[in-house]
Write an enzyme that holds these catalytic residues in place. Structure first.
Site, mmCIF file in Angstrom:
data_model
loop_
_atom_site.group_PDB
_atom_site.id
_atom_site.type_symbol
_atom_site.label_atom_id
_atom_site.label_comp_id
_atom_site.label_asym_id
_atom_site.label_seq_id
_atom_site.Cartn_x
_atom_site.Cartn_y
_atom_site.Cartn_z
ATOM 1 N N TYR A 237 10.537 65.445 -20.684
ATOM 2 C CA TYR A 237 9.867 65.439 -21.985
ATOM 3 C C TYR A 237 10.755 64.782 -23.042
ATOM 4 C CZ TYR A 237 7.736 67.239 -26.272
ATOM 5 O OH TYR A 237 7.158 67.350 -27.517
ATOM 6 N N SER B 3 9.598 64.737 -31.566
ATOM 7 C CA SER B 3 10.109 66.111 -31.448
ATOM 8 C C SER B 3 11.608 66.033 -31.680
ATOM 9 C CB SER B 3 9.823 66.676 -30.055
ATOM 10 O OG SER B 3 10.602 67.833 -29.809
#
Length: 258
Positions: free
Chosen positions: A155, A142
């Site tokens: 995350y 990501s």
């Protein structure tokens, strides 16, 4: 692997989003695709749809956090089709919470799926790829694995870890015929943000891409392996700016969140 007909791919997290779109795109390019996720009924529908347009897919309702089940899946794929050419490590989950409010068990669960499962599946396929003298491992990260953002500290940490793991592996495998790539999507129009735990911060904001666009970028990387893939090209600037002027990026993020 410019000609993909008959090549074999494993795609984790294939029951929705980027994983599902990637499985479709790879099958459309002629690859045999082993689709893996916990939601078996979704995989069955996906495999049936792939078969209906002439593709070939095998279904594995596997939790990638279960190392024994992962090894059994990989061995079965190799036994079924005689080879494993591509692994797309896509399975993962998110969490939107402040660092202070992130529970240790939540962080451990993220690490188990977003990092340890990638490690486990990668270790399982490497002996087969080494035996063949070729292969490709693509890890879906990501953009927050390049630049941490508020309310996604845990995350972001898992995606940064995935980056370090992939970079080290790429150098270790140099000269073996096995490529390693990292994909850095931005916000994607999937169910990812709908199913994650969210206790702080806004929902998806900024540019949003489709999972099909990311899947097509992955296919191009399969055909011509690259170390890094940025499906939204301007996001590369963010990763560079974060190194050159981190405080300026901090300021920009604060303003964006306001």
């Amino acid at each position: 692997m410019s000609s993909l007909a008959g090549r074999v791919a494993i795609v984790t997290g294939a029951s929705a989003g980027i994983g599902e779109a990637t499985a479709r795109v790879l099958a459309g390019a002629g690859m045999r695709v082993a689709v893996c996720a916990r939601r078996r009924e979704r995989l069955d529908r996906l495999a049936a749809q792939i078969a209906s347009v002439g593709g070939e897919a095998a279904v594995y309702g596997v939790d990638v956090c279960d190392a024994g089940a992962v090894r059994a899946m990989v061995d079965d794929v190799a036994s079924r089709w005689g080879r494993i050419d591509l692994l797309v490590n896509n399975a993962g989950r998110g969490l939107s919470a402040t660092v202070e409010d992130t529970k240790p068990d939540e962080f451990r669960a993220l690490l188990e799926l977003n990092v340890m499962a990638v490690f486990t599946v990668t270790q399982a396929v490497l002996p087969w790829m080494r035996r063949q003298g070729r292969g490709h491992i693509i890890n879906v990260s990501s953009i927050v694995g390049r630049r941490g953002v508020p309310y996604r500290g845990a995350y972001s940490a898992t995606k940064f870890a995935l980056g370090g793991f992939s970079e080290a592996l790429r150098v270790e495998l140099a000269g073996t015929g096995i490529s390693v790539s990292l994909v850095y999507p931005i916000g994607t129009a999937t169910e990812f943000h709908e199913v994650e735990t969210r206790r702080a911060g806004p929902g998806p904001h900024g540019p949003i891409q489709s999972s099909e666009h990311v899947a097509r970028c992955i296919l191009r990387c399969v055909r011509r392996p690259r170390a890094e893939v940025y499906p939204f090209r301007p996001s590369r600037i963010l990763s560079l700016a974060s190194v050159i002027a981190p405080r300026l990026v901090d300021l920009g993020l604060r303003r964006l969140l306001r």
